[in-house]
Design an enzyme around this catalytic site. Structure first.
Site, mmCIF file in Angstrom:
data_model
loop_
_atom_site.group_PDB
_atom_site.id
_atom_site.type_symbol
_atom_site.label_atom_id
_atom_site.label_comp_id
_atom_site.label_asym_id
_atom_site.label_seq_id
_atom_site.Cartn_x
_atom_site.Cartn_y
_atom_site.Cartn_z
ATOM 1 N N ASN A 95 1.982 -5.270 -3.061
ATOM 2 C CA ASN A 95 0.584 -5.588 -2.763
ATOM 3 C C ASN A 95 -0.205 -4.304 -2.487
ATOM 4 O OD1 ASN A 95 -1.440 -7.666 -2.036
ATOM 5 N ND2 ASN A 95 -1.239 -6.890 0.064
ATOM 6 N N GLU A 146 0.803 -1.235 0.000
ATOM 7 C CA GLU A 146 0.000 0.000 0.000
ATOM 8 C C GLU A 146 0.835 1.283 0.000
ATOM 9 O OE1 GLU A 146 -2.778 -0.415 3.252
ATOM 10 O OE2 GLU A 146 -3.531 -2.323 2.511
ATOM 11 N N ASP A 151 -12.320 -10.344 -0.396
ATOM 12 C CA ASP A 151 -13.607 -10.437 0.302
ATOM 13 C C ASP A 151 -14.579 -9.501 -0.396
ATOM 14 O OD1 ASP A 151 -12.726 -7.997 1.343
ATOM 15 O OD2 ASP A 151 -12.739 -8.649 3.431
ATOM 16 N N GLU A 169 -6.298 -10.737 -0.869
ATOM 17 C CA GLU A 169 -7.106 -10.471 0.336
ATOM 18 C C GLU A 169 -8.589 -10.433 -0.021
ATOM 19 O OE1 GLU A 169 -5.676 -6.993 2.458
ATOM 20 O OE2 GLU A 169 -3.585 -7.519 2.055
ATOM 21 N N HIS A 209 -10.630 -6.151 -2.086
ATOM 22 C CA HIS A 209 -11.678 -5.911 -1.076
ATOM 23 C C HIS A 209 -12.817 -5.177 -1.775
ATOM 24 C CE1 HIS A 209 -9.237 -7.153 2.313
ATOM 25 N NE2 HIS A 209 -8.256 -6.355 1.935
HETATM 26 O O1 G2I Z 1 -7.786 -3.670 6.461
HETATM 27 C C1 G2I Z 1 -7.886 -4.851 5.704
HETATM 28 C C2 G2I Z 1 -6.548 -5.264 5.149
HETATM 29 C C3 G2I Z 1 -6.074 -4.250 4.108
HETATM 30 N N1 G2I Z 1 -4.837 -4.695 3.480
HETATM 31 C C4 G2I Z 1 -3.766 -5.029 4.403
HETATM 32 C C5 G2I Z 1 -4.228 -5.990 5.479
HETATM 33 O O2 G2I Z 1 -3.179 -6.232 6.391
HETATM 34 C C6 G2I Z 1 -5.452 -5.458 6.190
HETATM 35 O O3 G2I Z 1 -5.780 -6.396 7.215
HETATM 36 C C7 G2I Z 1 -6.378 -5.880 8.362
HETATM 37 C C8 G2I Z 1 -6.688 -7.013 9.311
HETATM 38 O O4 G2I Z 1 -7.634 -7.848 8.716
HETATM 39 C C9 G2I Z 1 -7.280 -6.455 10.608
HETATM 40 O O5 G2I Z 1 -7.410 -7.502 11.573
HETATM 41 O O6 G2I Z 1 -5.485 -4.988 8.963
HETATM 42 C C10 G2I Z 1 -6.083 -4.348 10.081
HETATM 43 C C11 G2I Z 1 -5.159 -3.272 10.605
HETATM 44 O O7 G2I Z 1 -4.835 -2.357 9.623
HETATM 45 C C12 G2I Z 1 -6.382 -5.371 11.167
HETATM 46 O O8 G2I Z 1 -7.055 -4.762 12.239
HETATM 47 C C13 G2I Z 1 -6.376 -4.765 13.441
HETATM 48 C C14 G2I Z 1 -7.110 -3.815 14.371
HETATM 49 O O9 G2I Z 1 -7.102 -2.521 13.780
HETATM 50 C C15 G2I Z 1 -6.422 -3.764 15.683
HETATM 51 O O10 G2I Z 1 -7.145 -2.962 16.580
HETATM 52 C C16 G2I Z 1 -6.261 -5.171 16.248
HETATM 53 O O11 G2I Z 1 -5.486 -5.156 17.417
HETATM 54 O O12 G2I Z 1 -6.337 -6.052 14.016
HETATM 55 C C17 G2I Z 1 -5.579 -6.086 15.205
HETATM 56 C C18 G2I Z 1 -5.432 -7.530 15.669
HETATM 57 O O13 G2I Z 1 -6.699 -8.120 15.865
#
Ligand code: G2I
Length: 445
Positions: free
Chosen positions: A204, A161, A271, A269, A240
Site C-alpha cells: 500500500n 509506504e 480523500d 484511503e 489522497h
Molecule cells: O496520513 C494519512 C494516512 C497516510 N497513509 C497511511 C495512513 O495510516 C495515514 O493515516 C493517518 C491517520 O489518518 C491519522 O489519524 O495516519 C496518521 C499518523 O501517521 C494519523 O495521525 C495520528 C496523529 O499523528 C497522532 O498524533 C494521533 O495520536 O493519529 C493519532 C491517533 O488519533
C-alpha cells in the site's frame, strides 16, 4: 411453529419465483424513489465500499448510523498500527481494534487490516534493535497480529509506504530498510502468507496513483514478486488528493497496468480536498476508474465525516461535519449506479442484530430497531440469511421475501418516539451453516 425443512424449501422456491417477477416490476416503477447507499450500489457492481473508522467515535450515534448505513468494509484508522498493538515488545493489546472488528463483522461488513510493517507510528524500541533481533521482531509482529484476527480480515496492508517520493524510485529509509535491506518486503509477505493464508496480502502506498517514478518502482517490485512466486495478492492506492496533487489523468491506466500483473487493486484511503462540483467530479472520476478495471475490487474512503478527517480543514470526505451528504456523496453514488436520496444517512432509524437462543439445528435472531432524532411512523429492515439457511418463523414483524433476503416491516410496532426502540425476531434453520444473518440499513418515514 417450525415448519419442516423440505416443506419450507418448497414454499420458499415458489415464493421466490413470484417475488422475482414482482421485484423486476417494482424496480421499474419505484426506482427513482429508492435512496441507495454507497455499500449497496457498490455491491451491485461487485465491489465493497469501505471507510476508515476510529474506535473513539463508535459511541457517537450519527457516526455509527452513517457507518452502518453506508459502508460494507472498514479499515481501523490507527488501531492496528504497530504503536497501538505492540507498544511494548511482546505485549499485544488489541482492545480498540477489536471494538472496530467486532462492530463490523457483527453487521456483515468486511475488515481491511492496516498496517503491519510501516516506518511511521512505530514504537521507538523497534528502531533500537540490532539486525537479527529486528528481523525476529518484525516476523513475530506480523505473525501474532495476523493470527489474532485470522480469517476475519479480507485484505492486509502488509507493507506500507516503503518507497521514497520523487524521481529516484528508491526505497525509503526506515529501520527495516536500513538494517534488513531490500529483502525485508519479501520476507514480510512470506511471513504474512504463513500467518493467515486466507487474507489477501497488499502493498500500500501514496503518490503511486498515476504513472510516475515511484509507481514504476512499486510496479517493478510487484512484477519481480509475481515472477519469483513471492506471495502478493493486491496493491493499495491510497489516493489522497488535493489541488497540488489532483487525480492523475492516467489513474485508470495505472490501476490497469498493475492489475495486468495478476494482482487485485484497491483504492485504500481515498480523500479529495475541496468542495462542491469540482470535488464531486474528482470523486466520480476515481469511482469510474475503479469500475472500469475488473480487478479493482473495492474503494475505501479515509473517514466518514469531514470533522474527523486527518486533514479536516480540507473538507475531503463525502459527508460534511454535520453528517449531511455533500455533492461528492451524490456523485459517488451516481457513479456506482445508485440513486441519491439526500439527507443524513441513518437519521431515521438504526437496526442492530443479536443472536438469542441457539439449538443444534437452529437459532433465534433478534433485530432491535431504534428511531433516530425524529419520531417515525414506520420502518423497514432487510435481513439476509446465508444459503442454505432458511427462516422457519418470525415474530413482532411482517416479513416479505426475495430469495434469501427478508424485508421486515412493522406489525403494529411501527410508531416510535425519538430514540425509542422495538424489536422483531426470527428462527433460522442452520441447514449446516451457522453464519450470522446480515442486517441491512433501516429505513423510516
Ligand atoms: O496520513 C494519512 C494516512 C497516510 N497513509 C497511511 C495512513 O495510516 C495515514 O493515516 C493517518 C491517520 O489518518 C491519522 O489519524 O495516519 C496518521 C499518523 O501517521 C494519523 O495521525 C495520528 C496523529 O499523528 C497522532 O498524533 C494521533 O495520536 O493519529 C493519532 C491517533 O488519533
Amino acid at each position: 411453529m417450525i415448519r419442516k425443512g423440505g416443506r419450507c424449501r418448497a414454499a420458499l422456491s415458489l415464493t421466490t419465483t413470484a417475488l422475482l417477477t414482482a421485484t423486476a416490476f417494482t424496480a421499474l416503477s419505484t426506482g427513482a424513489e429508492a435512496a441507495d447507499t454507497l455499500g449497496s450500489a457498490a455491491a451491485g457492481k461487485g465491489r465493497y465500499f469501505g471507510t476508515a473508522v476510529a474506535a473513539n467515535h463508535l459511541g457517537e450515534a450519527p457516526y455509527v448510523s452513517a457507518l452502518n448505513t453506508e459502508f460494507t468494509s472498514v479499515t481501523p484508522e490507527n488501531e492496528m498500527k504497530w504503536d497501538a498493538v505492540e507498544r511494548t515488545r511482546g505485549t499485544f493489546t488489541y482492545g480498540s481494534a477489536d471494538q472496530i472488528v467486532n462492530h463490523a463483522l457483527g453487521r456483515g461488513m468486511k475488515v481491511r487490516g492496516h498496517t503491519l510493517v510501516w516506518h511511521s507510528q512505530l514504537p521507538s524500541w523497534v528502531a533500537g534493535l540490532g539486525t537479527a533481533d529486528l528481523r525476529s521482531a518484525m516476523n513475530n509482529h506480523i505473525t501474532q497480529v495476523m493470527q489474532h484476527w485470522k480469517g476475519k480480515i479480507h485484505s492486509w496492508d502488509v507493507v506500507n509506504e516503503a518507497f521514497q517520493d520523487g524521481g529516484s524510485g528508491a526505497r525509503r529509509s526506515s529501520p527495516f530498510q536500513d538494517k534488513l535491506g531490500n529483502g525485508f518486503i519479501e520476507e514480510a509477505f512470506r511471513t504474512a502468507r504463513a500467518a493467515d493464508p486466507a487474507a489477501k496480502l497488499c502493498y500500500n502506498d501514496y503518490n503511486t496513483d498515476g504513472v510516475n517514478a515511484k509507481s514504476n518502482a512499486v510496479y517493478n517490485m510487484v512484477k519481480d514478486f509475481k515472477s519469483r512466486g513471492v506471495p502478493i495478492d493486491c496493491v493499495g492506492f491510497q489516493s489522497h488528493f488535493n489541488s497540488a496533487s489532483p487525480v492523475p489523468s492516467d489513474y485508470q491506466a495505472n490501476l490497469q497496468r498493475f492489475a495486468d500483473l495478476g494482482v487485485d487493486v484497491q483504492i485504500t484511503e481515498l480523500d479529495i480536498e475541496g468542495s462542491g462540483t469540482a470535488q464531486a467530479n474528482s470523486y466520480a472520476n476515481v469511482v469510474r476508474a475503479c469500475l472500469a478495471v475488473s480487478r479493482c475490487t473495492g474503494i475505501t474512503v479515509w473517514g466518514i465525516t469531514d470533522k474527523y478527517s486527518w486533514r479536516a480543514s480540507g473538507t475531503p470526505l463525502l459527508l460534511d461535519s454535520n453528517y449531511n451528504k455533500k455533492p461528492a456523496y451524490d456523485a459517488v453514488l451516481t457513479a456506482l449506479g445508485g440513486s441519491p436520496g439526500g439527507g443524513t444517512p441513518g437519521a431515521g432509524c438504526t437496526a442492530t442484530y443479536s443472536k438469542a437462543e441457539e439449538w443444534g439445528d437452529r437459532f433465534n435472531g433478534r433485530v432491535t430497531v431504534t428511531a433516530g432524532s425524529s419520531a417515525i411512523s414506520t420502518w423497514s429492515v432487510t435481513v439476509t440469511v446465508a444459503s442454505p439457511q432458511t427462516v422457519a418463523t418470525t415474530w413482532n414483524g411482517t416479513p416479505s421475501w426475495n430469495g434469501n433476503v427478508m424485508t421486515m416491516r412493522p406489525n403494529g410496532n411501527g410508531s416510535l418516539a425519538p430514540g425509542a426502540s422495538t424489536s422483531f425476531g426470527f428462527t433460522v434453520m442452520k441447514n449446516g451453516s451457522t453464519a450470522a444473518p446480515v442486517v441491512g440499513a433501516c429505513t423510516a418515514s
